[in-house]
Design an enzyme around this catalytic site. Structure first.
Site, PDB file in Angstrom:
ATOM      1  N   VAL A 378      46.660  30.328  45.977  1.00  0.00           N
ATOM      2  CA  VAL A 378      45.754  30.589  44.863  1.00  0.00           C
ATOM      3  C   VAL A 378      45.045  31.926  45.027  1.00  0.00           C
ATOM      4  O   VAL A 378      44.910  32.702  44.065  1.00  0.00           O
ATOM      5  CB  VAL A 378      44.733  29.438  44.739  1.00  0.00           C
ATOM      6  CG1 VAL A 378      43.649  29.778  43.705  1.00  0.00           C
ATOM      7  CG2 VAL A 378      45.438  28.141  44.364  1.00  0.00           C
ATOM      8  N   ASP A 379      44.561  32.219  46.229  1.00  0.00           N
ATOM      9  CA  ASP A 379      43.784  33.432  46.463  1.00  0.00           C
ATOM     10  C   ASP A 379      44.609  34.679  46.160  1.00  0.00           C
ATOM     11  O   ASP A 379      44.174  35.575  45.422  1.00  0.00           O
ATOM     12  CB  ASP A 379      43.303  33.450  47.917  1.00  0.00           C
ATOM     13  CG  ASP A 379      41.967  34.157  48.083  1.00  0.00           C
ATOM     14  OD1 ASP A 379      41.405  34.635  47.084  1.00  0.00           O
ATOM     15  OD2 ASP A 379      41.485  34.224  49.228  1.00  0.00           O
ATOM     16  N   ASP A 380      45.804  34.767  46.732  1.00  0.00           N
ATOM     17  CA  ASP A 380      46.676  35.912  46.446  1.00  0.00           C
ATOM     18  C   ASP A 380      46.975  36.015  44.959  1.00  0.00           C
ATOM     19  O   ASP A 380      46.944  37.101  44.376  1.00  0.00           O
ATOM     20  CB  ASP A 380      47.994  35.783  47.213  1.00  0.00           C
ATOM     21  CG  ASP A 380      47.895  36.349  48.620  1.00  0.00           C
ATOM     22  OD1 ASP A 380      48.081  37.559  48.784  1.00  0.00           O
ATOM     23  OD2 ASP A 380      47.616  35.582  49.549  1.00  0.00           O
ATOM     24  N   VAL A 383      44.064  37.446  42.943  1.00  0.00           N
ATOM     25  CA  VAL A 383      43.867  38.883  43.170  1.00  0.00           C
ATOM     26  C   VAL A 383      44.981  39.688  42.502  1.00  0.00           C
ATOM     27  O   VAL A 383      44.735  40.749  41.910  1.00  0.00           O
ATOM     28  CB  VAL A 383      43.783  39.192  44.676  1.00  0.00           C
ATOM     29  CG1 VAL A 383      43.697  40.701  44.915  1.00  0.00           C
ATOM     30  CG2 VAL A 383      42.570  38.517  45.290  1.00  0.00           C
ATOM     31  N   ARG A 454      37.114  33.429  43.650  1.00  0.00           N
ATOM     32  CA  ARG A 454      38.167  34.371  43.265  1.00  0.00           C
ATOM     33  C   ARG A 454      38.791  33.970  41.935  1.00  0.00           C
ATOM     34  O   ARG A 454      39.089  34.821  41.087  1.00  0.00           O
ATOM     35  CB  ARG A 454      39.247  34.426  44.342  1.00  0.00           C
ATOM     36  CG  ARG A 454      40.154  35.635  44.213  1.00  0.00           C
ATOM     37  CD  ARG A 454      39.587  36.820  44.952  1.00  0.00           C
ATOM     38  NE  ARG A 454      39.626  36.589  46.379  1.00  0.00           N
ATOM     39  CZ  ARG A 454      38.799  37.159  47.256  1.00  0.00           C
ATOM     40  NH1 ARG A 454      37.859  37.972  46.835  1.00  0.00           N
ATOM     41  NH2 ARG A 454      38.901  36.913  48.540  1.00  0.00           N
TER      42      ARG A 454
END
Length: 644
Positions: A378-380, A383, A454
């Protein structure tokens, strides 16, 4: 504009230009950015062990590892978990083991010093489970002192209260191979053959090869382990071979074409150990690919050789795009276009392990690494969506379709409490961290404030939408996670500075008026943590000692995070802490090197809190540039308010 303000403007512009030029100079011709991901020496030490077990050490420049390990040894005799920690026992034992496997005698002065350090801290018997595992593989520890991992666990269906998909992605990809290894309990002969009897503080004849008891409910797992061991000794384990076969099949199915498993070295090393236990040959294509994948994580210089735990090209590339655009590059700059198109090509359109618990979502996410189709995160993905939103690409229609697919996938990954985790949905059975095998306390992947922030920042920055009720749940979750001091926890970066910066960046875009009080409290906490030199820093020890929140030697990356959070908070509330910002910016300006770079020795990335830390070598470059770029926008727009 006053003379002092003009000086700041000029200095900031010059620093931005120098940083931009440096980043352009290191862009790969394919379009991506990628720099070293540094950890402690155990990753390299375990790689030495792997090659010794496979007999593939003679075809690798492992003699250079000795120089690397000697360089990393500190004056106290030990090796560190993170920079400046005073040395850590398990890390030091594994470094010692690797040096012995490389032929360094235990009479070497460095080994004598290391041995003293290790024995003073309790010796091998006090090390973590995974250190004992690696020693057991070569007869330097007894398998009796390790927990049992019954192979029939592989056969438990997803509908069962516990199954392998209740473990975090990293624990799962590392543990499934170990089901085979723990079943076989091999003792491999290495060249040279070694023993580490000298590292038992109580004397090798006095060692109690048993799992430690805690004197609480978790001792139930010790009792269960005794039962498993008895069943093993009597060969009464049900479905043993079926479990081994299922684990082997699972491993083979999840190997990338490039040889990788899970995109992380522990999963790769453990998978290769499992295949060795199953009598695969070193010349088998599966093994050759796997060993080559490990080689690809290595960094070799003229006189040293070290191995990264992972590689971060997708993550680094997305952040560099954001930094360059935030600092003044046009969205259609050739470097931005090339990087953006590279990112589009990396979107994963295959189903992965996430689909076991998330039956509704469709593929469309990004992973951290070059090759990791089973484990996007999810984080990648969030971003990358923000980076693509900032870029203007030749095929905008494709870009928007890719973003839409990613947002839909992310929306489907929202956990029951309202937040998002990194890799999985509702992966939150905390009791797993209490089993003896889970002594790194990293068996699960629950939702966290930083990943949730994020996602919210992505929605605000890209003017993107998810179901309003789910958005409200996410905001409620993140508000509830605010600490009494006003800060937020950072699961994936050190620590409260990282978490607070992310949440402020999110709330400032989502609903700044409604959450002004929360934003102001977070900003006030950041202001209170500023060091006398103008920078910010936070030690990794804050994960163990909450009184150290926001305290530590100033670093470029953590200073940048604080500035990013404060600028976002100031724009949201109309109250910019001018003096605080100026001091922080001045820290970045005065610590920038002539080539446009920054340097920090400290580890500011987090793998497993309290147990495994990372130094992203690009963090000290793109985060300061983002901070400088956003500060430049403040100057250009004349947004000056509260003089504090």
């Amino acid at each position: 504009m006053q003379t002092q303000d003009r000086v700041i403007v000029n200095q900031t512009a010059a620093a931005i230009a120098a940083s931009q030029q440096y980043l352009l100079s290191i862009q790969n011709p394919a379009g991506y950015w990628w720099a070293e991901l540094e950890s402690n020496v155990t990753i390299t030490a375990e790689t030495v062990l792997l090659h010794k077990i496979w007999g593939t050490d003679i075809t690798r420049p492992l003699h250079k590892v000795e120089a690397y390990l000697r360089q990393q040894q500190r004056n106290h005799g030990g090796w560190e978990l993170f920079y400046g920690d005073g040395g850590e026992l398990s890390t030091s034992v594994e470094a010692y083991m690797a040096l012995r496997l490389l032929g360094v005698p235990n009479t070497d002065p460095a080994m004598i010093q290391a041995r003293t350090f290790i024995l003073q801290r309790g010796g091998i018997s006090k090390t973590r489970i995974f250190t004992k595992l690696h020693l057991a593989l070569i007869g330097c520890y007894d398998w009796r002192g390790l927990p049992s991992l019954p192979a029939w666990v592989m056969l438990l269906p997803p509908a069962f209260p516990f199954n392998i998909y209740e473990m975090s992605s990293w624990a799962r990809s590392s543990t499934v191979p170990l089901l085979i290894v723990f079943d076989r309990k091999p003792v491999f002969i290495t060249d040279p053959a070694i023993n580490l009897d000298e590292l038992y503080a109580e004397g090798v004849d006095q060692v109690q090869f048993a799992l430690p008891r805690n004197g609480d409910w978790t001792d139930l797992f010790i009792t269960l382990d005794h039962g498993f061991k008895l069943a093993e000794s009597l060969n009464l384990l049900p479905f043993r071979q079926e479990g081994i076969n299922a684990a082997e099949k699972w491993i083979l199915e999840r190997q990338e074409a490039t040889g990788d498993w899970g995109g992380i070295i522990p999963a790769m090393l453990n998978s290769l150990l499992a295949l060795r236990c199953l009598d695969y040959d070193a010349s088998d294509p599966i093994v050759e690919r796997g060993l080559k994948a490990v080689d690809n994580f290595a960094i070799e210089t003229e006189d040293s050789y070290r191995v990264q735990p992972c590689v971060s090209p997708v993550w680094d590339t997305a952040w560099v795009i954001r930094a360059l655009v935030d600092s003044g590059f046009t969205p259609d700059h050739p470097a931005i276009v090339k990087a953006g198109e590279w990112l589009l090509d990396q979107q994963i359109l295959d189903y992965g392990d996430w689909n076991v618990k998330n039956r509704q979502g469709k593929p469309g996410a990004w992973a951290f690494e070059f090759d990791n189709r089973f484990y996007p995160d999810v984080d990648d993905s969030a971003v990358v969506v923000m980076a693509l939103h900032q870029a203007k690409l030749p095929n905008e229609k494709l870009k928007h379709a890719a973003i839409a697919r990613a947002v839909n996938w992310i929306a489907s990954m929202q956990c029951k409490p309202g937040g998002w985790a990194a890799f999985d949905l509702d992966n939150d059975q905390d009791w797993l961290n209490a089993v003896p095998y889970g002594d790194l306390k990293a068996m699960i992947d629950p939702n966290t404030a930083d990943v949730t922030a994020r996602v919210l920042e992505m929605l605000g920055a890209g003017n993107l939408a998810i179901d309003p009720d789910n958005l409200a749940r996410a905001i409620a979750y993140i508000i509830n996670e605010q600490e009494p001091e006003g800060c937020w926890f950072g699961r994936w970066g050190v620590n409260y500075i990282y978490g607070t910066s992310g949440v402020l960046s999110a709330l400032a875009l989502i609903d700044p008026l409604k959450y002004q009080l929360n934003i102001k409290r977070g900003a006030a906490w950041l202001v209170s943590c500023q060091n006398p030199d103008g920078g910010w820093g936070e030690t990794c020890r804050s994960y163990d000692d909450p009184s150290l929140k926001g305290q530590g030697t100033s670093t470029a990356s953590q200073t940048a995070w604080a500035l990013i959070g404060l600028i976002a908070a100031g724009e949201a509330t109309g109250e910019l802490a001018d003096h605080t910002l100026e001091k922080g910016i001045n820290f970045l300006l005065t610590t920038q090197q002539p080539d446009g770079t920054w340097y920090e020795a400290d580890f500011t990335g987090t793998g497993f809190p309290s147990h495994f830390y990372l130094k992203y070598h690009m963090y000290q470059q793109y985060f300061p540039l983002i901070a400088l770029g956003r500060y430049q926008s403040v100057l250009d727009n004349g947004e000056w308010g509260n003089k504090s």
